[in-house]
Design an enzyme around this catalytic site. Sequence first.
Site, short mmCIF file in Angstrom:
data_model
loop_
_atom_site.label_atom_id
_atom_site.label_comp_id
_atom_site.label_asym_id
_atom_site.label_seq_id
_atom_site.Cartn_x
_atom_site.Cartn_y
_atom_site.Cartn_z
N GLU A 21 0.71 -0.91 0.08
CA GLU A 21 -0.10 0.02 -0.39
C GLU A 21 1.02 1.22 0.18
O GLU A 21 0.58 2.29 -0.81
CB GLU A 21 -0.95 0.31 1.24
N HIS A 44 2.70 10.87 -19.49
CA HIS A 44 2.96 9.47 -18.63
C HIS A 44 2.42 7.71 -19.46
O HIS A 44 2.14 8.22 -20.88
CB HIS A 44 1.41 9.35 -17.50
N GLU A 58 0.48 5.82 -20.28
CA GLU A 58 -0.61 5.79 -20.36
C GLU A 58 -1.17 5.92 -22.15
O GLU A 58 -2.43 5.41 -22.31
CB GLU A 58 -1.88 5.58 -19.48
#
Length: 221
Positions: free
Chosen positions: A59, A95, A97
């Site tokens: 996390e 980025h 993406e």
Amino acid sequence: KMAEKQEEPSNAQNGEPDNAEEGEGKKKKVKREDLPPFEIVTGERLPAIFFKFQFRNVEYSSGRNKTFLCYVVETQGKEPGTCRGYLEDEHAAAHAEMAFFNTILPTCQAGARHDVTWYVSSSPCVTCAQGICEALRKNKGLRLTIMVGRLFMWEEPEMQAALRSMKEAGCKLRIMKPQDFEYVWKNFVEQEEGEEAKSFVPWEDIQENFQYYEEKLAEIL
């Protein structure tokens, strides 16, 4: 609650070899320094050290400041085919993406239907989520499934809204299961030359962390 782990990455974990004098490491180090500043790195397989650090589904952890995106594009049309590879970004200009839509998708057949699956180290940021929604709205022949290792800043309301907007735009969002990490290991990670392929070794808490993120994503969506 998932165990909170702070890890300081070594150079190698953070995408730079620890000892640049050793074989492949030297070559990669020199190549990286030759690249212009906001370079998107592309290839067929990523080094194992990157995968083991960047894809780990903990996390909280320092040093994981890049996006690694492995993709499979299945084209349906006159010339059906499959292409795969990976992108990594420096979290500066584009980025990974957005780089996929700008550099990879245009090389696929225009007008054909594309079933795209991404295996990404973390979920998209708000800006990339908006870009993904726009790409899906523009390209009706595009079907996108995103498998994410961990959720990026999921506690932020703006981020939660961005994840929901992606779902509404038709994007399928999934958390990577241990089997998905193994798939990436087999299909997208470099094996040392001259060695037999090493089997995937799951890290501690991989299943627990997957379940944690799956619950969070279900709550958000």
